[in-house]
Design a protein around this motif. Structure first.
Motif, PDB file in Angstrom:
ATOM      1  N   LEU A 118      16.315  60.522  82.131  1.00 51.51           N
ATOM      2  CA  LEU A 118      17.090  59.343  81.728  1.00 51.51           C
ATOM      3  C   LEU A 118      18.477  59.719  81.241  1.00 51.51           C
ATOM      4  O   LEU A 118      19.461  59.061  81.581  1.00 51.51           O
ATOM      5  CB  LEU A 118      16.339  58.565  80.641  1.00 51.51           C
ATOM      6  CG  LEU A 118      17.000  57.303  80.125  1.00 51.51           C
ATOM      7  CD1 LEU A 118      17.074  56.266  81.230  1.00 51.51           C
ATOM      8  CD2 LEU A 118      16.241  56.757  78.940  1.00 51.51           C
ATOM      9  N   PHE A 119      18.584  60.799  80.479  1.00 51.30           N
ATOM     10  CA  PHE A 119      19.868  61.153  79.881  1.00 51.30           C
ATOM     11  C   PHE A 119      20.653  62.176  80.682  1.00 51.30           C
ATOM     12  O   PHE A 119      21.704  62.634  80.228  1.00 51.30           O
ATOM     13  CB  PHE A 119      19.669  61.632  78.448  1.00 51.30           C
ATOM     14  CG  PHE A 119      19.203  60.539  77.541  1.00 51.30           C
ATOM     15  CD1 PHE A 119      19.981  59.417  77.342  1.00 51.30           C
ATOM     16  CD2 PHE A 119      17.989  60.622  76.893  1.00 51.30           C
ATOM     17  CE1 PHE A 119      19.563  58.394  76.514  1.00 51.30           C
ATOM     18  CE2 PHE A 119      17.568  59.603  76.061  1.00 51.30           C
ATOM     19  CZ  PHE A 119      18.351  58.496  75.872  1.00 51.30           C
ATOM     20  N   THR A 120      20.171  62.559  81.863  1.00 49.68           N
ATOM     21  CA  THR A 120      20.964  63.421  82.735  1.00 49.68           C
ATOM     22  C   THR A 120      21.336  62.672  84.017  1.00 49.68           C
ATOM     23  O   THR A 120      22.498  62.373  84.239  1.00 49.68           O
ATOM     24  CB  THR A 120      20.209  64.725  83.071  1.00 49.68           C
ATOM     25  OG1 THR A 120      18.940  64.410  83.635  1.00 49.68           O
ATOM     26  CG2 THR A 120      20.040  65.592  81.840  1.00 49.68           C
ATOM     27  N   VAL A 123       6.966  62.099  78.025  1.00 53.79           N
ATOM     28  CA  VAL A 123       8.070  61.502  77.279  1.00 53.79           C
ATOM     29  C   VAL A 123       9.298  62.410  77.332  1.00 53.79           C
ATOM     30  O   VAL A 123      10.425  61.947  77.535  1.00 53.79           O
ATOM     31  CB  VAL A 123       7.659  61.216  75.818  1.00 53.79           C
ATOM     32  CG1 VAL A 123       8.828  60.697  75.012  1.00 53.79           C
ATOM     33  CG2 VAL A 123       6.509  60.244  75.773  1.00 53.79           C
ATOM     34  N   LYS A 124       9.074  63.728  77.206  1.00 55.32           N
ATOM     35  CA  LYS A 124      10.194  64.668  77.269  1.00 55.32           C
ATOM     36  C   LYS A 124      10.823  64.662  78.661  1.00 55.32           C
ATOM     37  O   LYS A 124      12.053  64.655  78.798  1.00 55.32           O
ATOM     38  CB  LYS A 124       9.722  66.071  76.914  1.00 55.32           C
ATOM     39  CG  LYS A 124      10.826  67.096  76.896  1.00 55.32           C
ATOM     40  CD  LYS A 124      10.309  68.457  76.484  1.00 55.32           C
ATOM     41  CE  LYS A 124      11.435  69.480  76.493  1.00 55.32           C
ATOM     42  NZ  LYS A 124      10.940  70.801  76.114  1.00 55.32           N
ATOM     43  N   LEU A 173      22.263  58.590  83.190  1.00 56.58           N
ATOM     44  CA  LEU A 173      22.983  58.324  81.955  1.00 56.58           C
ATOM     45  C   LEU A 173      23.942  57.141  82.094  1.00 56.58           C
ATOM     46  O   LEU A 173      23.981  56.256  81.238  1.00 56.58           O
ATOM     47  CB  LEU A 173      23.756  59.569  81.503  1.00 56.58           C
ATOM     48  CG  LEU A 173      24.545  59.403  80.207  1.00 56.58           C
ATOM     49  CD1 LEU A 173      23.580  59.136  79.059  1.00 56.58           C
ATOM     50  CD2 LEU A 173      25.379  60.613  79.924  1.00 56.58           C
ATOM     51  N   PHE A 185      10.698  62.207  80.828  1.00 57.69           N
ATOM     52  CA  PHE A 185      11.347  60.900  80.989  1.00 57.69           C
ATOM     53  C   PHE A 185      12.721  60.899  80.322  1.00 57.69           C
ATOM     54  O   PHE A 185      13.709  60.445  80.902  1.00 57.69           O
ATOM     55  CB  PHE A 185      10.450  59.814  80.392  1.00 57.69           C
ATOM     56  CG  PHE A 185      11.035  58.443  80.443  1.00 57.69           C
ATOM     57  CD1 PHE A 185      11.084  57.742  81.631  1.00 57.69           C
ATOM     58  CD2 PHE A 185      11.553  57.856  79.303  1.00 57.69           C
ATOM     59  CE1 PHE A 185      11.632  56.473  81.684  1.00 57.69           C
ATOM     60  CE2 PHE A 185      12.098  56.597  79.339  1.00 57.69           C
ATOM     61  CZ  PHE A 185      12.137  55.902  80.534  1.00 57.69           C
ATOM     62  N   GLY A 186      12.801  61.411  79.105  1.00 58.63           N
ATOM     63  CA  GLY A 186      14.072  61.469  78.395  1.00 58.63           C
ATOM     64  C   GLY A 186      15.077  62.369  79.079  1.00 58.63           C
ATOM     65  O   GLY A 186      16.264  62.059  79.150  1.00 58.63           O
ATOM     66  N   LYS A 187      14.598  63.506  79.615  1.00 63.83           N
ATOM     67  CA  LYS A 187      15.500  64.437  80.302  1.00 63.83           C
ATOM     68  C   LYS A 187      16.115  63.790  81.542  1.00 63.83           C
ATOM     69  O   LYS A 187      17.322  63.888  81.772  1.00 63.83           O
ATOM     70  CB  LYS A 187      14.734  65.700  80.683  1.00 63.83           C
ATOM     71  CG  LYS A 187      15.578  66.752  81.317  1.00 63.83           C
ATOM     72  CD  LYS A 187      14.757  67.990  81.620  1.00 63.83           C
ATOM     73  CE  LYS A 187      15.609  69.026  82.327  1.00 63.83           C
ATOM     74  NZ  LYS A 187      14.820  70.198  82.695  1.00 63.83           N
ATOM     75  N   PHE A 228       4.018  56.697  77.118  1.00 62.36           N
ATOM     76  CA  PHE A 228       5.288  56.123  76.657  1.00 62.36           C
ATOM     77  C   PHE A 228       5.400  54.661  77.067  1.00 62.36           C
ATOM     78  O   PHE A 228       5.778  53.809  76.263  1.00 62.36           O
ATOM     79  CB  PHE A 228       6.456  56.943  77.219  1.00 62.36           C
ATOM     80  CG  PHE A 228       7.800  56.433  76.802  1.00 62.36           C
ATOM     81  CD1 PHE A 228       8.248  56.624  75.500  1.00 62.36           C
ATOM     82  CD2 PHE A 228       8.611  55.768  77.694  1.00 62.36           C
ATOM     83  CE1 PHE A 228       9.479  56.151  75.110  1.00 62.36           C
ATOM     84  CE2 PHE A 228       9.845  55.287  77.311  1.00 62.36           C
ATOM     85  CZ  PHE A 228      10.289  55.485  76.011  1.00 62.36           C
ATOM     86  N   PHE A 252      22.147  53.800  82.316  1.00 62.47           N
ATOM     87  CA  PHE A 252      21.557  53.542  81.007  1.00 62.47           C
ATOM     88  C   PHE A 252      22.611  53.005  80.044  1.00 62.47           C
ATOM     89  O   PHE A 252      22.367  52.025  79.322  1.00 62.47           O
ATOM     90  CB  PHE A 252      20.920  54.820  80.459  1.00 62.47           C
ATOM     91  CG  PHE A 252      20.331  54.676  79.093  1.00 62.47           C
ATOM     92  CD1 PHE A 252      19.146  53.983  78.912  1.00 62.47           C
ATOM     93  CD2 PHE A 252      20.957  55.217  77.989  1.00 62.47           C
ATOM     94  CE1 PHE A 252      18.591  53.840  77.654  1.00 62.47           C
ATOM     95  CE2 PHE A 252      20.421  55.076  76.735  1.00 62.47           C
ATOM     96  CZ  PHE A 252      19.240  54.385  76.567  1.00 62.47           C
TER      97      PHE A 252
END
Length: 166
Positions: free
Chosen positions: A137-139, A130-131, A142, A133-135, A51, A145
């Motif tokens: 980042l958005f938990t 990537v999954k 958040l 990282f996204g988990k 990523f 971000f």
């Protein structure tokens, strides 16, 4: 084999970065910068950070380099060779490099980096980085971000207002 590829990419990144800052023609400098970005992206791929490597290519080799070339084309800077650097600046650079090396050595030998995270190699292989990282980042991250996205939006609007002719 991976170590040989790493040394080749690292050597290529260092040499192309040196050529980038020593070229007189700004377009040639931009091409060496492109090679530096791709070499760093290759190092990220070796670290299993696909990523970050993709972002390196898309953002830096794509957007930043194109922006740099637009500035070069629009401003048409005339370069007259190397800039003569006074001795005190060269001495300050050498002292700064020595201090950075000492700080890096102190960080490496101490336990200041903290403990390892809870994401294992098996978890990475199962879900993909990537999954994960996204988990995270958005938990967990958040709010920072969203604050960063709002700051970037304000900066973009400010740049448009400043660039707008009256």
């Amino acid at each position: 084999m991976e170590q040989v590829a790493f040394y080749i990419l690292a050597f290529l990144a260092i040499v192309s970065a040196l050529f980038m800052i020593t070229r007189i023609n700004p377009v040639h400098s931009a091409l060496w910068m492109l090679l530096t970005f791709f070499s760093v992206a290759g190092i990220f791929v070796q670290l299993d950070a696909e990523f970050i490597a993709a972002i390196q290519v898309l953002v830096y080799a794509g957007a930043i380099l194109v922006l740099y070339l637009f500035v070069v084309i629009l401003l048409n800077p005339k370069s007259h060779g190397f800039i003569k650097i006074p001795f005190r600046y060269a001495l300050g650079t050498v002292v700064s490099i020595i201090i950075v090396i000492q700080v890096l050595f102190a960080v490496k030998t101490s336990n200041i980096l903290g403990q390892k995270g809870d994401i294992t190699d098996q978890l990475m292989a199962q879900h993909g980085n990537v999954k994960l990282f996204g988990k995270v980042l958005f938990t967990e991250y958040l709010v920072p971000f969203e604050i960063a996205s709002i700051l970037l939006l304000v900066a973009m609007i400010g740049a448009i207002v400043l660039a707008k002719k009256e």
